[in-house]
Write a protein that holds these residues in place. Structure first.
Motif, short mmCIF file in Angstrom:
data_model
loop_
_atom_site.label_atom_id
_atom_site.label_comp_id
_atom_site.label_asym_id
_atom_site.label_seq_id
_atom_site.Cartn_x
_atom_site.Cartn_y
_atom_site.Cartn_z
N ALA A 38 0.84 -1.21 0.00
CA ALA A 38 0.00 0.00 0.00
C ALA A 38 0.87 1.25 0.00
O ALA A 38 0.97 1.97 1.00
CB ALA A 38 -0.94 -0.01 1.20
N GLU A 44 -4.84 -0.55 -6.19
CA GLU A 44 -5.59 -1.51 -5.36
C GLU A 44 -5.44 -2.92 -5.90
O GLU A 44 -5.43 -3.89 -5.12
CB GLU A 44 -7.07 -1.11 -5.33
N MET A 67 -12.11 -4.00 0.00
CA MET A 67 -11.10 -2.94 -0.02
C MET A 67 -11.67 -1.61 -0.49
O MET A 67 -12.56 -1.57 -1.35
CB MET A 67 -9.95 -3.34 -0.96
N SER A 69 -10.05 2.75 -0.75
CA SER A 69 -8.93 3.65 -0.45
C SER A 69 -9.27 5.06 -0.87
O SER A 69 -10.18 5.31 -1.65
CB SER A 69 -7.66 3.18 -1.18
N PRO A 79 -13.76 -3.87 -4.18
CA PRO A 79 -13.44 -2.66 -4.94
C PRO A 79 -14.19 -2.64 -6.26
O PRO A 79 -14.39 -3.69 -6.89
CB PRO A 79 -11.92 -2.76 -5.13
N ILE A 91 -2.86 4.26 -5.49
CA ILE A 91 -2.67 4.74 -4.12
C ILE A 91 -1.86 6.04 -4.13
O ILE A 91 -0.88 6.17 -4.88
CB ILE A 91 -1.95 3.68 -3.26
N VAL A 97 -6.08 3.19 3.44
CA VAL A 97 -6.44 1.97 2.71
C VAL A 97 -7.07 1.01 3.70
O VAL A 97 -6.43 0.60 4.67
CB VAL A 97 -5.23 1.32 2.02
N THR A 99 -9.19 -2.60 4.45
CA THR A 99 -9.46 -3.92 3.87
C THR A 99 -10.10 -4.84 4.90
O THR A 99 -10.02 -4.61 6.11
CB THR A 99 -8.16 -4.60 3.40
#
Length: 260
Positions: A38, A44, A67, A69, A79, A91, A97, A99
């Motif tokens: 990350a 991702e 996930m 972010s 995601p 990222i 982030v 998860t």
């Protein structure tokens, strides 16, 4: 019928607990792989690939990774790039982030709520992480034989209620098998002004409050807190003990920091 099944299946033998501890060890490595990946410039998808390959290389199994972010993130689920034709998000510094990692070994499951701060994140994220960690610590002290599941939920949510934050998903639920789910009484996403645009957005139930805990039951701790649009979730897998909960992992129970 399900309550009867849960009573029979939820207390694990030492052999079963050995499998669950091994799954937790794999999940711990998966969480570290997530933290290490990350970083700014990775996507991702890079994170998901690192987490999944770590699991498989250690002889475990995982079906998915939840996930999200960004500098702010309050959703929960897979995601979007996994079900839409769009690029995985890249990222960036300042992101959080979040998860939910699933690690299985011999069909026994552990869950890990790995959260990584990428550089300096919003102060509300740091504050939310502190509240979530306090909820976690209280839950560890009360997850013991003879206590009801409802009592554990009531104790765990006290820091959340005091902080006047809100939460997205349960603070705690059982695994191996699924059963009791503890959302508590703290506000949910319906408290946000934007939520008024949606119909039938209601508080979620808390089934299983009456369950009396027995040593050897396993629970996923998912304490989470949000202030406005800034969310942090922490936690891992905990076994009901005689005197207190038995933690099976540690790194995802704190807000982790990316190496940048």
């Amino acid at each position: 019928m399900y309550k009867q099944f849960f009573q029979l299946a939820s207390v694990k033998s030492e052999e079963e607990l050995a499998h669950i501890r091994h799954a937790a060890m794999i999940g711990e490595a998966m969480s570290e792989a997530m933290r290490a990946t990350a970083i700014p410039g990775n996507t991702e998808a890079d994170i998901a690939a690192a987490v999944t390959s770590t699991c498989l290389s250690m002889g475990g199994f995982t079906a998915e990774i939840l996930m999200g972010s960004g500098p702010e993130y309050i959703g929960w689920g897979q995601p979007a790039w996994q079900y839409r034709s769009q690029k995985p998000r890249e990222i960036q510094e300042g992101d959080i982030v979040l998860t939910e990692i699933f690690a299985l070994y011999g069909m026994y499951e552990t869950q890990h709520q790995a959260a990584v701060a990428v550089g300096k994140v919003h102060p509300n994220v740091e504050r939310a992480a502190e509240v979530a960690r306090e909820c976690y610590e209280i839950g560890i002290e009360y997850l013991k034989e003879g206590v009801t599941f409802g009592e554990v939920v009531d104790k765990m949510e006290q820091p959340l209620l005091k902080s006047k934050g809100w939460h997205v998903h349960p603070l705690i639920h059982s695994i191996n098998p699924y059963g009791p789910i503890g959302f508590g009484t703290a506000p949910g996403i319906e408290s946000l002004p934007i939520a008024q645009k949606y119909r039938q957005l209601e508080r979620l139930p808390n089934p299983g409050r009456e369950l009396v805990l027995k040593a050897g039951m396993t629970f996923a701790f998912e304490p989470n807190c949000a202030f406005g649009y800034h969310l942090c979730n922490l936690g891992g897998t905990v076994v009901v003990g005689k005197e207190k909960g038995i933690e099976l992992n540690t790194n995802s129970t704190y807000l982790m920091r990316a190496d940048i």
